[in-house]
Design an enzyme around this catalytic site. Structure first.
Site, mmCIF file in Angstrom:
data_model
loop_
_atom_site.group_PDB
_atom_site.id
_atom_site.type_symbol
_atom_site.label_atom_id
_atom_site.label_comp_id
_atom_site.label_asym_id
_atom_site.label_seq_id
_atom_site.Cartn_x
_atom_site.Cartn_y
_atom_site.Cartn_z
ATOM 1 N N GLU A 50 0.166 3.644 1.645
ATOM 2 C CA GLU A 50 0.287 4.035 3.279
ATOM 3 C C GLU A 50 1.832 3.657 3.811
ATOM 4 O O GLU A 50 1.987 4.270 4.663
ATOM 5 C CB GLU A 50 -0.684 3.318 3.933
ATOM 6 C CG GLU A 50 -1.811 4.164 4.070
ATOM 7 C CD GLU A 50 -1.865 5.314 4.554
ATOM 8 O OE1 GLU A 50 -1.832 5.491 5.755
ATOM 9 O OE2 GLU A 50 -2.155 6.337 3.876
ATOM 10 N N TYR A 57 -1.451 0.437 10.739
ATOM 11 C CA TYR A 57 -1.781 -0.195 9.333
ATOM 12 C C TYR A 57 -0.591 -0.133 8.481
ATOM 13 O O TYR A 57 -0.044 -1.123 7.904
ATOM 14 C CB TYR A 57 -2.983 0.453 8.618
ATOM 15 C CG TYR A 57 -3.149 -0.028 7.263
ATOM 16 C CD1 TYR A 57 -3.927 -0.938 7.036
ATOM 17 C CD2 TYR A 57 -2.607 0.894 6.314
ATOM 18 C CE1 TYR A 57 -4.075 -1.598 5.571
ATOM 19 C CE2 TYR A 57 -2.905 0.458 4.828
ATOM 20 C CZ TYR A 57 -3.683 -0.741 4.524
ATOM 21 O OH TYR A 57 -3.790 -0.929 3.259
ATOM 22 N N SER A 117 0.764 -1.034 -0.152
ATOM 23 C CA SER A 117 -0.057 -0.097 0.081
ATOM 24 C C SER A 117 0.796 1.294 -0.032
ATOM 25 O O SER A 117 1.860 1.155 0.774
ATOM 26 C CB SER A 117 -0.866 -0.083 1.143
ATOM 27 O OG SER A 117 -1.243 1.319 1.508
HETATM 28 O O1 F7E Z 1 -8.549 8.301 4.159
HETATM 29 C C1 F7E Z 1 -8.912 12.011 5.298
HETATM 30 C C2 F7E Z 1 -8.013 10.991 5.958
HETATM 31 O O2 F7E Z 1 -9.548 6.597 4.884
HETATM 32 C C3 F7E Z 1 -8.085 9.280 3.219
HETATM 33 C C4 F7E Z 1 -7.016 2.549 2.473
HETATM 34 O O3 F7E Z 1 -7.738 1.815 1.233
HETATM 35 O O4 F7E Z 1 -5.995 3.882 1.038
HETATM 36 C C5 F7E Z 1 -6.788 3.767 2.049
HETATM 37 O O5 F7E Z 1 -6.269 4.571 3.081
HETATM 38 C C6 F7E Z 1 -7.838 10.605 3.634
HETATM 39 C C7 F7E Z 1 -7.091 10.732 4.850
HETATM 40 O O6 F7E Z 1 -7.990 6.062 3.177
HETATM 41 C C8 F7E Z 1 -12.193 11.766 6.490
HETATM 42 O O7 F7E Z 1 -7.377 11.428 7.091
HETATM 43 C C9 F7E Z 1 -10.740 13.372 6.054
HETATM 44 O O8 F7E Z 1 -6.175 11.421 4.723
HETATM 45 O O9 F7E Z 1 -10.222 7.078 2.420
HETATM 46 P P1 F7E Z 1 -9.271 6.975 3.533
HETATM 47 P P2 F7E Z 1 -6.371 6.061 3.456
HETATM 48 O O10 F7E Z 1 -6.246 6.369 5.004
HETATM 49 O O11 F7E Z 1 -5.690 6.894 2.850
HETATM 50 C C10 F7E Z 1 -4.633 3.068 1.127
HETATM 51 C C11 F7E Z 1 -3.933 3.020 -0.090
HETATM 52 C C12 F7E Z 1 -4.943 1.840 1.754
HETATM 53 O O12 F7E Z 1 -3.803 1.001 1.614
HETATM 54 C C13 F7E Z 1 -5.825 1.641 2.953
HETATM 55 O O13 F7E Z 1 -6.157 0.429 2.940
HETATM 56 O O14 F7E Z 1 -8.844 11.339 3.867
HETATM 57 N N1 F7E Z 1 -10.248 12.019 5.701
HETATM 58 N N2 F7E Z 1 -12.159 13.249 6.470
HETATM 59 C C14 F7E Z 1 -11.215 11.168 5.811
HETATM 60 N N3 F7E Z 1 -10.822 9.768 5.920
HETATM 61 C C15 F7E Z 1 -12.144 8.973 6.062
HETATM 62 N N4 F7E Z 1 -11.888 7.761 6.392
HETATM 63 N N5 F7E Z 1 -13.287 9.517 6.653
HETATM 64 C C16 F7E Z 1 -13.317 10.894 6.982
HETATM 65 O O15 F7E Z 1 -14.422 11.471 7.389
#
Ligand code: F7E
Length: 330
Positions: A134, A156, A132
């Site tokens: 990440e 993670y 990932s």
């Molecule tokens: O967050 C911001 C949050 O949870 C993206 C997974 O598929 O991609 C994914 O990980 C961004 C972050 O995805 C909210 O702080 C703001 O900066 O959609 P996310 P992630 O953390 O990038 C990678 C490649 C993976 O491998 C993972 O499994 O968005 N954000 N407000 C928020 N995020 C969430 N979830 N909810 C909010 O309300």
């Protein structure tokens, strides 16, 4: 007929990959965790030709059993505790499933291959690990390529770094055909509602239909490189069709903020995001990943991988799909 075993078959990528491999003429087996897993029904509805095998990445014996049952040519390890925000609340589970789970599958493959002298089909199983973006975390450079240093910012991300390196280690130690795809964010209508782009598309549909009034988000300035999951699973498959195993970054090569996702999604239905979105500090993460942007040159040149859906079209596609789902629910 080639045979594939997919862990994480109930997830977004598992279902897209199953569909794609079935189209390519594969026999597809999917690993399903737990008793009466409610997600079984989704797989049976969307990809009915997938054969379900019971097993769990935390139980090595079950992985050996699944390999013996499927006798796969290719194993795709997509299963993980994949919600970054939750990984701070369940760090040990995350390490066990997302990190050690990959090791257990690699060991299970070694074990089954060891018994392959008697002509067992499992000899020469190819392995794909879902690494990932990440892992780049507080990125040391922009854009990020296969050579960029890792600096994970969540339990993670740390677990994914372990899984990534142990996969490379098994390739180097035992000559296994094992590849890591370092995939950047990828969504689509099948994306889980906890991830931000789906949370937004679903809320936009519900607000447009008068079912909700607003949406609460965290850090809207975080930037990610978003593509379409249906395009990304093709890269996974391509990696296992090469002459040599290797690792590849898979992304669009563009970064966009969460705010831009909201802007496009709301304006697609004629709404202004500023009138509906509220920010809550409770949704900010203990350590944020500010900026991810892929350098997918290697995947494009070596694999010939070309994504078809743009970032803007992805967001609009997700809003349209949610409008349809939410209207048919009423
Ligand atoms: O967050 C911001 C949050 O949870 C993206 C997974 O598929 O991609 C994914 O990980 C961004 C972050 O995805 C909210 O702080 C703001 O900066 O959609 P996310 P992630 O953390 O990038 C990678 C490649 C993976 O491998 C993972 O499994 O968005 N954000 N407000 C928020 N995020 C969430 N979830 N909810 C909010 O309300």
């Amino acid at each position: 007929m080639k045979r594939a075993l997919i862990t994480g078959v109930t997830g977004q990528d598992g279902r897209h990959l199953s569909e794609y491999l079935l189209e390519q003429g594969y026999q597809v087996f999917g690993l399903l965790r737990g008793q009466h897993n409610p997600k079984r029904a989704i797989v049976e509805r969307e990809v009915p030709d997938v054969r379900i095998l019971e097993g769990d990445l935390t139980d090595q014996t079950s992985l050996i059993g699944a390999l013996q049952g499927a006798q796969p040519d290719e194993v795709y390890n997509l299963a993980a505790m994949s919600f970054v925000a939750l990984s701070w609340n369940q760090p040990e589970l995350t390490g066990n499933v997302t990190g050690l789970g990959a090791l257990r599958m690699l060991e299970a493959i070694r074990n089954v291959q060891g018994s392959s002298v008697s002509g067992h089909r499992a000899a020469g199983i190819k392995f794909y690990q879902a690494s990932s973006s990440e892992m780049f975390g507080r990125a040391h450079e922009v854009p990020q390529s296969e050579r960029t240093l890792f600096h994970p910012r969540s339990p993670y991300g740390v677990a994914k770094v372990f899984a990534h390196h142990i996969t490379i280690n098994y390739r180097e130690s035992y000559g296994m055909f094992a590849c890591c795809g370092i995939l950047f964010n990828h969504g689509g209508p099948r994306r889980g509602p906890e991830f931000v782009e789906r949370k937004i598309s679903r809320a936009v549909a519900r607000i447009k239909l008068g079912l909700d009034k607003g949406l609460t988000l965290g850090n809207m300035e975080a930037k990610r490189d978003w593509g379409y999951a249906g395009d990304y699973v093709k890269a996974m498959h391509l990696m296992l069709q090469q002459d040599q195993p290797d690792d590849y970054v898979v992304g669009m090569g563009q970064s966009h903020s969460v705010r831009e996702v909201a802007e496009i999604a709301f304006s697609h239905v004629g709404l202004d995001w500023r009138e509906h979105v509220e920010i809550s500090p409770s949704l900010f993460r203990p350590a944020e990943v500010d900026l991810l942007e892929a350098d997918p040159t290697k995947a494009r040149t070596v694999l010939g991988w070309v994504p078809e859906v743009s970032f803007e079209d992805l967001v609009r596609m997700m809003v349209d799909a949610d409008l349809e789902k939410e209207s048919s629910r009423q």
